[in-house]
Design a protein around this motif. Structure first.
Motif, PDB file in Angstrom:
ATOM      1  N   TYR A  91      -5.555 -11.048  -1.987  1.00  0.00           N
ATOM      2  CA  TYR A  91      -5.455  -9.669  -1.796  1.00  0.00           C
ATOM      3  C   TYR A  91      -4.762  -9.021  -3.328  1.00  0.00           C
ATOM      4  O   TYR A  91      -5.570  -8.016  -3.581  1.00  0.00           O
TER       5      TYR A  91
ATOM      6  N   ASN B  37       2.742   1.818 -11.041  1.00  0.00           N
ATOM      7  CA  ASN B  37       1.621   1.918 -12.154  1.00  0.00           C
ATOM      8  C   ASN B  37       2.455   1.155 -12.995  1.00  0.00           C
ATOM      9  O   ASN B  37       1.242   1.084 -14.315  1.00  0.00           O
TER      10      ASN B  37
ATOM     11  N   GLU C  86       0.962  -1.435   0.107  1.00  0.00           N
ATOM     12  CA  GLU C  86      -0.273  -0.031  -0.038  1.00  0.00           C
ATOM     13  C   GLU C  86       0.834   1.174   0.015  1.00  0.00           C
ATOM     14  O   GLU C  86       0.406   2.361  -0.411  1.00  0.00           O
TER      15      GLU C  86
ATOM     16  N   TYR D 131      -7.388  -8.639  -6.417  1.00  0.00           N
ATOM     17  CA  TYR D 131      -8.489  -7.532  -6.253  1.00  0.00           C
ATOM     18  C   TYR D 131      -7.753  -6.350  -6.422  1.00  0.00           C
ATOM     19  O   TYR D 131      -8.221  -5.375  -7.103  1.00  0.00           O
ATOM     20  N   LYS D 132      -6.465  -6.230  -5.994  1.00  0.00           N
ATOM     21  CA  LYS D 132      -5.665  -4.809  -6.086  1.00  0.00           C
ATOM     22  C   LYS D 132      -5.354  -4.654  -7.529  1.00  0.00           C
ATOM     23  O   LYS D 132      -5.322  -3.402  -7.821  1.00  0.00           O
ATOM     24  N   LYS D 133      -5.061  -5.621  -7.951  1.00  0.00           N
ATOM     25  CA  LYS D 133      -4.492  -5.606  -9.449  1.00  0.00           C
ATOM     26  C   LYS D 133      -5.618  -4.514 -10.556  1.00  0.00           C
ATOM     27  O   LYS D 133      -4.874  -3.842 -11.520  1.00  0.00           O
ATOM     28  N   VAL D 134      -6.889  -4.930 -10.186  1.00  0.00           N
ATOM     29  CA  VAL D 134      -7.581  -4.034 -11.129  1.00  0.00           C
ATOM     30  C   VAL D 134      -7.578  -2.658 -10.743  1.00  0.00           C
ATOM     31  O   VAL D 134      -8.002  -1.771 -11.687  1.00  0.00           O
ATOM     32  N   THR D 135      -6.961  -2.290 -10.001  1.00  0.00           N
ATOM     33  CA  THR D 135      -6.900  -0.825  -9.650  1.00  0.00           C
ATOM     34  C   THR D 135      -5.511  -0.043 -10.260  1.00  0.00           C
ATOM     35  O   THR D 135      -5.478   1.014 -10.191  1.00  0.00           O
ATOM     36  N   LEU D 136      -4.751  -0.982 -10.929  1.00  0.00           N
ATOM     37  CA  LEU D 136      -3.365  -0.676 -11.371  1.00  0.00           C
ATOM     38  C   LEU D 136      -3.669  -0.591 -12.935  1.00  0.00           C
ATOM     39  O   LEU D 136      -4.341  -1.188 -13.565  1.00  0.00           O
ATOM     40  N   PRO D 137      -2.846   0.353 -13.506  1.00  0.00           N
ATOM     41  CA  PRO D 137      -3.098   0.685 -14.937  1.00  0.00           C
ATOM     42  C   PRO D 137      -2.747  -0.517 -15.854  1.00  0.00           C
ATOM     43  O   PRO D 137      -3.659  -0.934 -16.866  1.00  0.00           O
TER      44      PRO D 137
ATOM     45  N   ARG E 239      -2.903  -3.874 -14.906  1.00  0.00           N
ATOM     46  CA  ARG E 239      -3.682  -5.103 -14.359  1.00  0.00           C
ATOM     47  C   ARG E 239      -2.662  -6.172 -14.293  1.00  0.00           C
ATOM     48  O   ARG E 239      -3.019  -6.997 -15.296  1.00  0.00           O
TER      49      ARG E 239
END
Length: 199
Positions: free
Chosen positions: A88, A62, A56, A91-97, A99
């Motif tokens: 963890y 990015n 985090e 689901y986090k990877k979908v928030t990264l450009p 993926r």
């Protein structure tokens, strides 16, 4: 913070220095770390919470293409923690450009390390790189020196099970004789998985 480190566009998770093999070619015998990274020897194993907190706090994510469970040990020595972190990161990877894909580099011996572990729990992994390392059991035992007698067979069984849900890459080290590398390539072809020769 040597439990999260970058190599190129990949972020690596170094969870443990424990390993059930003692490979004669292991980088741990010759180096403290990889490239410019600090030593990958852990003073202590990080908790799952510490890995999440460190992730985090990073500001260099990015452009990452893969999140890889690989360090100075066998990640599936901590299989339950790996599964929690996979969930963890999944689901986090979908928030990264980009993926990023999730990959595990493993010796494939998790069922010998933890017989009750269900390999299907790794189903959110995109790629599993498995160290084949030899074209027969005798050479495998000589090179990898596992603490389990039936390790070669179990590693191949792991591949057969894991390929049901992940892309598998079987790898060997380049120190093998070319004819053995060719034999290993044939094993990968027969199993219907990818193959790579690594340094």
């Amino acid at each position: 913070m040597n439990f999260l480190y970058r190599l190129g566009k990949n972020l690596y998770v170094n969870l443990t220095n424990a390993c059930c093999c003692d490979c004669i070619f292991c980088i741990r015998k010759f180096a403290e770390g990889i490239n410019e990274n600090e030593s990958l020897w852990l003073r202590r194993e990080p908790t799952v919470s510490e890995v999440k907190d460190a992730f985090e706090k990073r500001r260099d994510l990015n452009d990452i293409c893969e999140i890889v469970f690989c360090g100075f040990g066998e990640p599936l020595e901590r299989a339950d923690d790996v599964v929690e972190l996979i969930d963890y990161f999944y689901y986090k990877k979908v928030t990264l450009p980009l993926r990023p894909k999730i990959r595990i580099d493993t010796n494939g011996l998790v069922k010998l390390i933890n017989p009750s572990f269900d390999i299907a729990r790794l189903s959110k992994v995109d790629i599993i790189s498995v160290s084949l390392n030899a074209d027969d059991e005798g050479e495998y035992m000589r090179l990898t020196q596992p603490r389990f007698e039936n390790a070669y067979k179990e590693m191949l069984n792991f591949v057969k099970e894991a390929k049901k849900f992940a892309d598998i890459i079987l790898t060997v080290v380049e120190i093998l004789h070319p004819y053995r590398i060719d034999n290993c390539r044939k094993i990968a072809e027969d199993l219907g998985v990818a193959f790579r020769v690594r340094q």
